[in-house]
Design a protein around this motif. Structure first.
Motif, short mmCIF file in Angstrom:
data_model
loop_
_atom_site.label_atom_id
_atom_site.label_comp_id
_atom_site.label_asym_id
_atom_site.label_seq_id
_atom_site.Cartn_x
_atom_site.Cartn_y
_atom_site.Cartn_z
N ALA A 120 0.67 -1.66 -12.10
CA ALA A 120 1.72 -0.75 -12.58
C ALA A 120 1.74 0.53 -11.76
CB ALA A 120 1.53 -0.45 -14.06
N HIS A 121 0.55 1.01 -11.38
CA HIS A 121 0.54 2.21 -10.55
C HIS A 121 1.22 1.95 -9.21
CE1 HIS A 121 -2.38 4.02 -13.37
NE2 HIS A 121 -1.84 5.14 -12.92
N GLU A 122 1.02 0.76 -8.64
CA GLU A 122 1.69 0.43 -7.38
C GLU A 122 3.20 0.29 -7.62
OE1 GLU A 122 0.21 0.24 -4.48
OE2 GLU A 122 -1.91 -0.06 -4.94
N LYS A 123 3.55 -0.33 -8.73
CA LYS A 123 4.98 -0.56 -9.02
C LYS A 123 5.74 0.76 -9.21
CE LYS A 123 7.97 -3.19 -12.22
NZ LYS A 123 9.05 -3.60 -11.32
N GLN A 124 5.04 1.75 -9.77
CA GLN A 124 5.67 3.07 -9.93
C GLN A 124 6.23 3.58 -8.62
OE1 GLN A 124 3.00 6.05 -11.55
NE2 GLN A 124 4.56 6.42 -13.09
N PHE A 125 5.48 3.40 -7.55
CA PHE A 125 5.95 3.86 -6.25
C PHE A 125 7.16 3.06 -5.78
CE2 PHE A 125 1.30 4.95 -5.19
CZ PHE A 125 1.47 6.25 -5.63
N ILE A 126 7.21 1.79 -6.17
CA ILE A 126 8.20 0.87 -5.62
C ILE A 126 9.55 0.95 -6.32
CG2 ILE A 126 8.72 -1.60 -5.40
CD1 ILE A 126 5.77 -2.03 -4.75
N HIS B 291 6.86 13.10 -2.79
CA HIS B 291 5.63 13.40 -2.06
C HIS B 291 4.50 12.45 -2.44
CE1 HIS B 291 2.99 15.81 -4.70
NE2 HIS B 291 4.01 16.54 -5.06
N GLN B 292 4.58 11.88 -3.64
CA GLN B 292 3.58 10.87 -4.00
C GLN B 292 3.69 9.63 -3.13
OE1 GLN B 292 3.30 9.93 -8.13
NE2 GLN B 292 2.11 11.77 -8.55
N VAL B 293 4.92 9.17 -2.91
CA VAL B 293 5.09 7.93 -2.14
C VAL B 293 4.72 8.18 -0.67
CG1 VAL B 293 7.49 7.81 -1.33
CG2 VAL B 293 6.47 5.84 -2.38
N PHE B 294 5.02 9.37 -0.17
CA PHE B 294 4.62 9.67 1.22
C PHE B 294 3.09 9.75 1.33
CE2 PHE B 294 8.87 12.11 1.34
CZ PHE B 294 9.56 10.96 1.66
N GLY C 117 9.37 4.90 3.73
CA GLY C 117 7.96 5.13 4.04
C GLY C 117 7.34 3.93 4.77
N LYS C 118 7.62 2.71 4.28
CA LYS C 118 7.07 1.52 4.92
C LYS C 118 7.58 1.40 6.36
CE LYS C 118 5.04 -1.65 3.00
NZ LYS C 118 3.56 -1.85 2.98
N ALA C 119 8.84 1.75 6.57
CA ALA C 119 9.43 1.54 7.90
C ALA C 119 9.02 2.62 8.90
CB ALA C 119 10.96 1.49 7.79
N LEU C 120 8.75 3.83 8.41
CA LEU C 120 8.55 4.94 9.36
C LEU C 120 7.18 5.59 9.33
CD1 LEU C 120 11.99 6.80 9.03
CD2 LEU C 120 11.28 5.24 10.85
N LEU C 121 6.39 5.37 8.28
CA LEU C 121 5.15 6.15 8.15
C LEU C 121 3.90 5.30 8.26
CD1 LEU C 121 6.11 8.51 5.21
CD2 LEU C 121 6.27 8.94 7.67
#
Lengths: 508, 508
Positions: free
Chosen positions: A354-360, B227-230, B206-210
């Motif tokens: 779920a923590h990963e899914k939050q980002f997605i 900023h969390q996802v980055f 993020g996946k494509a560029l970072l």
């Protein structure tokens, strides 16, 4: 880079006075100049380009010749046509952003690209696709959908359209737990996580458990989407042949030598082979897994689609050491556009996922989840399943019978007891890739076997036919066309299209 | 690990004869034994545990004491209560899978966890939440939804419920391109990709560029999800203060020194500050970005929600070097459960993002995409926007007026010209975390400022109020309660709850 797909969106202007080869050259040249097609990209072979734009092969050859004269492509004899390096200063005034160069390295999955290109050859216009593993749109429960949302007793509570928890819509999680109790799986809503299709379940499990260099064991052949997502996470894939008996000693060897992070299996109506793992094998597999504390990822999209007797209990139902993660989806029993699957696992694993899914995506879409609740609360899903089981059984029998009748000598296959697929093997030395090309001419398509193997050219004589997308008549016609394609190859003689282990030349 | 959330699902049995502290100890002990709460996990402070279960603080203390006697937790003076290491053999017969130990390292985002715990303190029962950035459920267009799916003229074509392309449903991509033409953005459907909310757009970019070690520049404060996802992609975050004028020379300094991969900005009705970047700043920013070929990621969820005049043209509309990637969503203008956003970018970038998305979910859900087409084809979305603009304007004015009236001396803020938020600053040395605790007692909540900063305790005197979720009356009441909380703190004196830069002790 999926060049054929990229080009297939473009349309020629038949009414224009500009010759077709110049129009094609213009379209491709534009994509080269804007760096959509970067230097080094291999362009489709001329015959494929011709099919793509519906022009003659001569027109396709002229288009490439024109691009060559402009210095935009280069033809390497015996290899194909490639995009040339752009001379400096050619990028629009040097002011644009060089997108291609800015991107992170992408795991190359060359086989899948090749296959997608083959499969995207235009099969429209009366062609019968037995390729995609998709239920028949004519059987989608559109009316249930309309009633579910419009029904006056089923007013949507607006709060249910706001943000919900990442693990999924609470009432749906509970209903899923209740539904899978019918398959012998004991769980509560807390053990269930709703995902955007089972594809997302695979992705999240990969994020939670796999790091580059880890090992994963998969059946061979297996579902292409699974081994792709494991590969993309950097894992190395160990393959386990699944023709005939389950290879327990090889698996144990892998467990001892490589300590794999997980074993991915489709025990019930396997994709692509249709195989059903017998109950004694299931128990033996779990005994071995428990001894090694092996995480077993059981993918189970098809178990409700049985056409003879019910399948044996799922691995999850038999699991007594808590190591089985269960994955399923509503894509195959309702329709793929729902994008709603689920994972049943230990809450600690779900919490991390779920923590990963939050980002997605924060959480999966509420409309589909809300709608599924309506279908699960009533008997609608159960009734729909009874309907499609009856229909798919007829289709399976029709295709199997037609294959035996028209291609009897040429093909071997076993009739599956459920699921979507008949897995065929050419009895003569005919490569499936070659057969697919010939079949395109006859108006029928399928997925060549190598798509399902981690290490092609394994499976080069095998292929998968999906028997649920079409009704009985088109299935019979498909088998007839396949027979004509096989006869065509018999006439032209065998031809090795796929070159294995080409010698590696030094880069000079 | 979100311990409070995990525990908040559990319920005590008031009718049982078993004392409440034993029930609580039992619940927590069970989670420790099953490794859901692994060794070293910090448990909630006693006062929070008390709130969580609705018991007295003494009961909470007794529950922890009981767990301590069982050897399951340990209390470290001045630090808190932690889960103890389990003695060997304690795991159920040693046969279960040690899930926690099998998981990949997770990027720790301690602040967000702390904040979630604070925010998940039970605010039900008449409490007014000004925290979540969510539209008012009472204004969700549920009727449009029902009509869209049920309308007899809008029959769903079953094929649209099957698999569609990863980039999104074609008709929706075209309609989005047409819709954003109103904002001055020239594009075609090929430049548009549909994502599961703008969160997924951020993730895919993020996946494509970072890659780990890359630099990203963000405004400070900014949207926490970005900023969390980055950070999770391993990038280092450079922050750009956005109070007052845009800091061009600092940005240029970053560009020269660190060559950041992208700049993330919310130029229109910024989250959390509500700031509107003026047009001249937009042009200057693009000039600087073009000179450095900087990729600018423009997040624009709020620009249709203007309450005075229309905002200036978006960066994407003004972009003349092709470096702006545009991100938006229907979550804020319709409802979050749609999970449908979009990215407008160079097709080469979209193609790469689509390859990543294939692994994640194949494509976004069709129901929401189909429904959005119906809303965009008709004038329904436009009419809905006119309605909510009128309503939110009244709410903004009501909250601003009430804040000035009840908290005038205590708070500074500017009235935003659009969007969802009023960004407040405590004039006296009151920490927002402390104010939130006090406010919980008064029945009102908000998000403390530090949630929006890359480097807390920046923002410790600021906080965000969302003015769209409630009608005018509750907003006025919310301001009154906030005033009471502020008065309460004035009486009890200031108290530093957040300890900055605690000395690092050697591990012994």
């Amino acid at each position: 880079m999926d060049v054929s797909k990229m080009l297939s969106g473009a349309r020629l202007d038949a009414s224009s006075r500009r010759p077709l080869y110049l129009q094609i050259a213009g379209l491709i040249g534009e994509k080269i100049k804007s760096l959509v097609l970067p230097a080094g990209t291999k362009l489709p072979p001329e015959r494929e380009l011709a099919v793509l734009f519906g022009v003659s092969r001569t027109t396709a050859i002229n288009a490439y010749r024109c691009l060559e004269q402009q210095g935009l492509v280069v033809t390497r004899v015996g290899s194909g046509t490639y995009v040339e390096e752009l001379p400096a200063g050619r990028e629009e005034e040097g002011r644009s952003v060089p997108w291609i160069q800015l991107m992170t390295p992408f795991p190359q999955l060359p086989l899948s690209t090749v296959l997608r290109e083959i499969l995207e050859v235009d099969f429209s216009g009366g062609s019968i696709s037995l390729a995609a593993g998709m239920p028949d749109p004519a059987l989608y429960p559109v009316e249930l959908l309309r009633q579910g949302i419009a029904g006056s007793n089923n007013g949507i509570n607006p709060v249910d359209l706001g943000h919900i928890s990442t693990e999924g819509y609470g009432p749906l999680r509970n209903l899923v737990a209740r539904m899978i109790a019918d398959r012998g799986i004991e769980s509560t809503g807390e053990d269930v996580m709703i995902t955007a299709g089972s594809q997302q379940g695979l992705y999240l499990i990969g994020k939670a458990l796999l790091e580059p260099g880890d090992y994963v064991v998969v059946e061979s052949p297996t579902f292409i989407g699974a081994h792709q997502v494991f590969s993309a996470s950097g894992a190395r894939i160990l393959s386990l042949p699944v023709a005939g008996q389950f290879p327990f000693s090889l698996l144990e060897d892998y467990l001892v030598r490589y300590r794999p992070k997980l074993l991915y299996v489709i025990p019930t109506y396997h994709n692509p082979t249709g195989r059903l793992m017998p109950e004694n094998e299931r128990r033996d597999l779990l005994k071995l897994a428990a001894r090694h504390r092996l995480v077993v990822l059981e993918d189970d999209p098809y178990s409700e689609l049985y056409y003879d007797e019910k399948p044996p209990a799922s691995l999850k139902a038999l699991d007594d050491y808590g190591g089985v993660v269960y994955l399923s989806t509503y894509s195959k029993v309702l329709f793929p556009g729902l994008r709603t699957g689920y994972v049943v696992a230990h809450p600690a694993l779900l919490n991390r996922m779920a923590h990963e899914k939050q980002f997605i995506d924060l959480h999966s879409n509420n409309l589909a989840q809300w709608l599924l609740c309506r279908l699960l609360e009533s008997d609608a899903l159960r009734e729909h399943l009874a309907l499609v089981r009856g229909e798919y059984k007829k289709r399976r029998d029709a295709l199997a019978k037609a294959l035996r009748r028209y291609c009897g000598e040429e093909l071997s296959f076993e009739t599956p007891r459920g699921g979507f697929y008949i897995w065929c093997r050419n009895n003569r030395p005919v490569l499936s890739g070659r057969l697919l090309q010939q079949s395109a001419g006859e108006g029928v398509s399928f997925v060549p076997g190598e798509a399902f193997y981690v290490h092609p050219p394994e499976g080069e004589k095998e292929f998968r036919l999906c028997f649920v997308t079409h009704a009985e008549k088109p299935l019979q016609e498909g088998a007839r066309r396949l027979a004509r394609a096989l006869a065509g190859i018999r006439r032209t003689g065998k031809q090795r299209d796929i070159i294995v282990n080409q010698p590696v030349k030094p880069l000079i």
